[in-house]
Structures are given as structure tokens and as C-alpha cells.
Write a protein that holds these residues in place. Structure first.
Motif, short mmCIF file in Angstrom:
data_model
loop_
_atom_site.label_atom_id
_atom_site.label_comp_id
_atom_site.label_asym_id
_atom_site.label_seq_id
_atom_site.Cartn_x
_atom_site.Cartn_y
_atom_site.Cartn_z
N GLN A 145 0.86 -1.19 0.00
CA GLN A 145 0.00 0.00 0.00
C GLN A 145 0.89 1.24 0.00
N PRO A 146 0.34 2.38 -0.41
CA PRO A 146 1.12 3.62 -0.28
C PRO A 146 1.45 3.84 1.20
N LEU A 147 2.67 4.31 1.47
CA LEU A 147 3.07 4.54 2.87
C LEU A 147 2.42 5.82 3.38
N PRO A 148 1.57 5.73 4.41
CA PRO A 148 0.97 6.95 4.95
C PRO A 148 2.06 7.90 5.45
N VAL A 149 1.82 9.20 5.31
CA VAL A 149 2.83 10.16 5.75
C VAL A 149 2.45 10.81 7.08
N SER A 150 1.22 10.55 7.53
CA SER A 150 0.87 11.07 8.85
C SER A 150 0.31 9.93 9.69
N ARG A 151 0.54 10.07 10.99
CA ARG A 151 0.03 9.03 11.91
C ARG A 151 -0.36 9.71 13.20
N GLN A 152 -1.56 9.44 13.64
CA GLN A 152 -2.02 10.03 14.90
C GLN A 152 -2.41 8.90 15.85
N SER A 153 -2.00 9.04 17.10
CA SER A 153 -2.36 8.02 18.10
C SER A 153 -2.86 8.71 19.36
N ALA A 154 -3.78 8.04 20.04
CA ALA A 154 -4.29 8.58 21.31
C ALA A 154 -4.79 7.46 22.20
N LEU A 155 -4.74 7.72 23.50
CA LEU A 155 -5.41 6.84 24.46
C LEU A 155 -6.68 7.55 24.89
N VAL A 156 -7.78 6.82 24.88
CA VAL A 156 -9.05 7.42 25.32
C VAL A 156 -9.62 6.53 26.42
N ALA A 157 -9.78 7.10 27.60
CA ALA A 157 -10.34 6.32 28.72
C ALA A 157 -11.82 6.64 28.83
N VAL A 158 -12.65 5.61 28.89
CA VAL A 158 -14.11 5.81 28.94
C VAL A 158 -14.72 4.94 30.04
N GLU A 159 -15.95 5.26 30.39
CA GLU A 159 -16.66 4.48 31.40
C GLU A 159 -17.76 3.68 30.71
N GLY A 160 -17.66 2.37 30.75
CA GLY A 160 -18.71 1.51 30.20
C GLY A 160 -18.45 1.14 28.74
N PHE A 161 -18.89 -0.07 28.38
CA PHE A 161 -18.63 -0.57 27.03
C PHE A 161 -19.44 0.18 25.98
N ASP A 162 -20.60 0.72 26.38
CA ASP A 162 -21.40 1.50 25.42
C ASP A 162 -20.60 2.69 24.91
N ALA A 163 -19.80 3.27 25.81
CA ALA A 163 -18.98 4.41 25.38
C ALA A 163 -17.89 3.94 24.41
N VAL A 164 -17.42 2.70 24.59
CA VAL A 164 -16.41 2.16 23.66
C VAL A 164 -17.00 2.06 22.26
N THR A 165 -18.21 1.49 22.17
CA THR A 165 -18.81 1.32 20.83
C THR A 165 -19.21 2.69 20.24
N ALA A 166 -19.61 3.63 21.13
CA ALA A 166 -19.95 4.98 20.63
C ALA A 166 -18.69 5.63 20.04
N LEU A 167 -17.55 5.41 20.71
CA LEU A 167 -16.29 5.98 20.21
C LEU A 167 -15.93 5.37 18.85
N LEU A 168 -16.12 4.06 18.74
CA LEU A 168 -15.82 3.39 17.46
C LEU A 168 -16.68 3.98 16.34
N THR A 169 -17.96 4.15 16.63
CA THR A 169 -18.87 4.69 15.61
C THR A 169 -18.43 6.10 15.21
#
Ligand SMILES: Cc1cc2nc3c(=O)[nH]c(=O)nc-3n(C[C@H](O)[C@H](O)[C@H](O)COP(=O)(O)OP(=O)(O)OC[C@H]3O[C@@H](n4cnc5c(N)ncnc54)[C@H](O)[C@@H]3O)c2cc1C
Length: 470
Positions: A221-245
Motif C-alpha cells: 500500500q502507499p506509505l501513509p505520511v501522517s500518523r495520529q495516536s491517542a489513548l481514550v479512557a471511557v466508562e462503560g462498554f457502550d462508550a467504547v462502541t460509541a467511540l468506534l462509531t
């Protein structure tokens, strides 16, 4: 175990047949074999009759022709990072190691492909193609040791399946040696080819039971030239799926990883193992490692920060740590990538990589861990590539490792009942074969057996892995 006498006879015969087909360092008698040929990451151990170390497809073919005639069982070994015990030599087996097939033969920057021998490590391949401005997108924590043949044989998943798919999606062609020494080679670069069955797919994910992968043609694949990473702490699995969406909606195809860590894993990794930056202190029931990759550094950085910022505004108690540099990003990833080390903390352990519909995942994890606590097993580690429905669970067995079978039964039966898979990535090998029926029908298992017996009539390749044959 076979007696010393029968071993010696067999070893002499093997030596007489195999040594002339190899260079002097290609044949190692079992008693002289280094420990690395005896155990994989499952920590099971076995003793090979001999170790065979061919250097190319032709040597693999000539060896298998001879071993097939002898009806000699062979276990295939790549980087030995597998977690199902599949590579551990069983009584009377010879090891066929692919470690000397180490050439990156061609990087074609025009067609965006690489032709590679099976024993090249994933990391060596990643670095070589990145130097040419290209990306081989499969990425797993064992990248320094696992080999291209191993990841294809296991159809490895890893950190970027969400965006680029499993290993299967990156394989354009394969060269495979069958159990009787026949070489099947389809390494053409023509993308469209519907001439009959696409045989490579039979071998991808076959865990070395149908043939030996010696070379591969892989899509880059083409090599991406930007990369962003983060840790996100949430309460409850519903918040995990909301973040994914939210990430899917706003980051679109840039979203490359979505790794979720439950507290039982996060606390061991950041606490006991001291991963991540010192003093990192996040609340919440789950911590998500989100990564995006793109082609426009300025816009991508802003979009990533906006997406997570908006999520934080809507979800009180949510905390976000954005990586500000490559070192920061590596620090964040070190928390998730401590999985191997973390398992050692609770050894002996039972490890799982189940796959479940997201809707069932949280309830399943809660329920199973509650039942494990009820059995007196409270040391668990829960994390996974949640973006693609894959959950890893490690259970410390404490002083009663004999309970492993009971734990396997509980986890696999409950996953099967929810329509999940007992292996999202690592395969079946020896460790999970008793439970294949929880996620495959009798008709499917029968068809697998028919394929095995037609391609390997004497059952010499990785015998007894995935399923048993009479
Ligand atoms: C720290 C850590 C992190 C991991 N993370 C992930 C992850 O995120 N995703 C994931 O999918 N896996 C992961 N794994 C598991 C493992 O790394 C993968 O299954 C990998 O694909 C194994 O590659 P290998 O070369 O080490 O194969 P091995 O362990 O040597 O072999 C695995 C299987 O493939 C067969 N095999 C090996 N080479 C060949 C060949 N050339 N031809 C035919 N059959 C062959 C073997 O007989 C065996 O059945 C992880 C493991 C560790 C230790």
C-alpha cells in the motif's frame, strides 16, 4: 516415547536419506537441536527426531518427496511465535524449519508488490518496503520474529485489520510445496485472474496442514505520511462502541487501529510492567488506543484532534491523551504491546483469542470472568482488536494448572453459543482442536478432512493439528 533403539534406527535412516539433499548445516540430529526448535510461544515442549533446514523451494521439494516416501511425519516451523502449540514437535516428528529462506527477492514499486521467501521476518519486510515509500500493512506484536510463511499459514490479523484486512487480503500469489514434493507456483502479478479455483486461498490459514509455503507475492500500500495516536479512557462498554462509531464516521478510511484494554490488562501493563509514560493515570472501565494514518499531516492531525475532542465533550468523565510525537506514540503502543510479557506474569495461563459480534462482547466478557472468579480464578487480562470483533482473554491458572481444560471448555462453549469463533486470529493447532466443533459444523469439519486427505494422503504434514484423522 519411542525407545532409544527405534529412535536411533529412524535417525540413521533419516540422515541417510536427507543429509545428501542439504548443505552441511542443513541437517541437525534431534539430540543436538537447539531449544528454539523444541518450543513455541505456547510454552509446550517437544523433542524432534531431527531438524531439516532447507535453503530454497527445490530443497524443500526434494526433502518432502523423500519424507513422503518414508511416510515420515513433519512439523513445519516458522518464527515460532504461534500460540496454539502447533509447531511443537510431537513424538517421532522431524522439524522442517523455513528459517533459511530469507530473501526479499523483488520490491516492484510500479505494481506495488513484493516477492519474498517464506522465512523473511515481518519486521524485515516492513522496513525494506518502507525504505521504498511503501507499506506492508499486516502488523502484529511478534513482528521481529514471526515470518511471512507463518503469518500466511495462520492468516494473521493484528493491529490494522480494521483498515487493511487480514493477511489473506494482502496475498496475491503463493508458491507451495505439497506433502509429496509437488511444487504449486502461482506468482503472477496480474490482478484479475478467474481461471478456475483460486488455489492460494486453500493454503492461507491452513496452519501448515496442507502444504509448505516457500515464496509469496504480496500487495503493498502507499506509505501513509501522517500518523495520529491517542489513548481514550471511557466508562462503560457502550462508550467504547460509541467511540468506534464516531471514529469510523469522522476519520473514515484513515482509522487504522482501535485496540481496547479492560482495566485488568491496562493496570498490569502500566503498573507492574511500567509501560507508557511514568505517572500515567487514567480512570474509566476501558482504555482505547486509537490510531489513524493518512496522507495529509496538517489536515489529518486537526481532524483526529477534533474527532476525539468532540467525543470528550459529549461524554463526561472521558479522558484523552494525544500523542505529540513518535516517541509518545511508541509509549502508548508499548502499553498494548506488553501482552506477551503480561501473560508471563500470571503463568501458567490459558490464553484465548475469540471473535464475537460486538453486541455480545461486553456481556460475554463480564459473564465469563464472573464464572471464572466463581471457580477461584480471578487473575484475568482482557484486551483486543475490538474494531474487528476480536477479544483476547488470558486467565492465570494459579497453583491448579490442571483446570486448563475446564477453563477452555467454559470459554469456547459460551463463545460458540453466541455464534462467535473460538479463534479470531491464532488458529486451532493442538491447543483448541477438541473444541473446533463449537464453531464449525460436522459437515464443515468433514470437508476439511477431505481436503487434508486428498492433498496429504499419508498425513505427514503437521499431523494431528486442527483435527485428528483415524
Ligand atoms: C507477542 C505476540 C503477539 C502476537 N500478536 C498477534 C496478533 O496481533 N495477531 C495474530 O494473528 N497473531 C498474533 N500472534 C501470534 C503469532 O505471532 C502469529 O500466529 C504468527 O502468524 C505466527 O508466525 P510464525 O512465523 O511465528 O509461525 P510459527 O509459530 O512458526 O507457526 C505457526 C503455524 O504456521 C505453520 N507454518 C509456519 N511457517 C510455515 C510455512 N512456511 N508454510 C506452511 N506452514 C507454516 C506452523 O506449522 C504452525 O502451524 C502474536 C504472538 C505473540 C508472541
Amino acid at each position: 516415547m519411542p525407545s532409544a533403539t527405534s529412535d536411533a534406527v529412524t535417525l540413521d535412516r533419516l540422515r541417510a536419506v536427507c543429509q545428501p539433499l542439504l548443505d552441511p548445516s542443513g541437517f541437525i540430529p534431534g539430540p543436538e537441536a537447539d531449544e528454539r526448535y523444541c518450543t513455541d510461544w505456547s510454552r509446550a515442549r517437544g523433542q524432534p527426531l531431527a531438524v531439516l533446514r532447507p535453503r530454497n523451494t527445490d530443497e524443500v521439494s526434494r526433502l518432502l518427496t523423500a519424507l513422503h516416501a518414508l511416510r515420515q511425519p513433519v512439523v513445519l516451523q516458522g518464527g515460532m511465535t504461534g500460540l496454539t502449540g502447533a509447531c511443537v514437535p510431537q513424538v517421532g516428528e522431524v522439524v522442517l524449519s523455513l528459517e533459511r529462506l530469507r530473501d526479499i527477492e523483488e520490491i516492484d514499486t510500479v505494481s506495488g508488490t513484493v516477492t519474498v521467501q517464506a522465512g523473511v521476518s515481518l519486521q524485515a519486510l516492513q522496513q525494506a518496503v518502507e525504505a521504498q515509500g511503501l507499506l506492508f500493512p499486516v502488523d502484529i506484536g511478534s513482528r521481529g520474529s514471526c515470518q511471512i510463511g507463518g503469518i500466511i499459514a495462520n492468516n494473521a490479523g493484528g493491529n490494522r485489520v480494521l483498515r487493511y484486512g487480514m493477511t489473506r487480503q494482502s496475498v496475491l500469489g503463493l508458491e507451495v510445496v505439497l506433502a509429496d514434493g509437488t511444487v504449486i507456483s502461482r506468482m503472477g502479478k496480474a490482478l484479475k485472474d478467474n481461471a478456475g479455483y483460486d488455489l492460494k486461498h486453500v493454503f492461507i490459514g491452513s496452519e501448515g496442514s496442507l502444504g509448505v509455503i516457500t515464496r509469496a507475492l504480496l500487495a503493498l500500500q502507499p506509505l501513509p505520511v501522517s500518523r495520529q495516536s491517542a489513548l481514550v479512557a471511557v466508562e462503560g462498554f457502550d462508550a467504547v462502541t460509541a467511540l468506534l462509531t464516531q471514529c469510523r464516521k469522522h476519520l473514515g478510511p484513515r482509522l487504522s487501529s482501535f485496540e481496547v484494554m479492560w482495566r485488568d490488562f491496562f493496570d498490569i501493563s502500566t503498573g507492574l510492567l511500567k509501560k507508557g509514560r511514568p505517572g500515567l493515570n487514567l480512570a474509566g472501565s476501558h482504555v482505547v488506543l486509537v490510531e489513524a494514518m493518512g496522507m495529509d499531516p496538517e489536515q489529518d492531525d486537526a481532524l483526529f484532534a477534533q474527532t476525539l475532542g468532540a467525543f470528550q465533550t459529549d461524554h463526561s468523565g472521558c479522558e484523552v491523551i494525544l500523542a505529540q510525537s513518535l516517541t509518545d506514540a511508541q509509549d502508548l503502543w508499548s502499553i498494548r504491546e506488553a501482552a506477551g510479557e503480561a501473560a508471563l506474569v500470571v503463568a501458567p495461563w490459558a490464553g484465548f483469542d475469540v471473535s464475537l459480534p460486538l453486541a455480545h462482547m461486553a456481556a460475554w466478557a463480564d459473564e465469563v470472568r464472573a464464572r471464572l472468579r466463581g471457580m477461584g480464578l480471578s487473575q484475568t487480562q482482557t484486551y483486543g482488536h475490538l474494531g474487528d470483533g476480536n477479544l483476547h482473554l488470558v486467565v492465570g491458572l494459579g497453583p491448579e494448572p490442571t483446570r486448563k481444560a475446564e477453563v477452555h471448555e467454559l470459554v469456547h462453549r459460551t463463545v460458540g453459543a453466541l455464534g462467535g469463533s473460538i479463534s479470531g486470529e491464532h488458529g486451532i493447532g493442538l491447543a483448541k482442536k477438541a473444541h473446533l466443533h463449537y464453531c464449525r459444523s460436522a459437515a464443515e469439519i468433514n470437508m476439511m478432512k477431505l481436503m487434508k486427505t486428498s492433498l496429504d494422503p499419508h498425513g505427514i504434514l503437521n499431523r494431528g493439528r486442527i483435527f485428528d484423522l483415524p
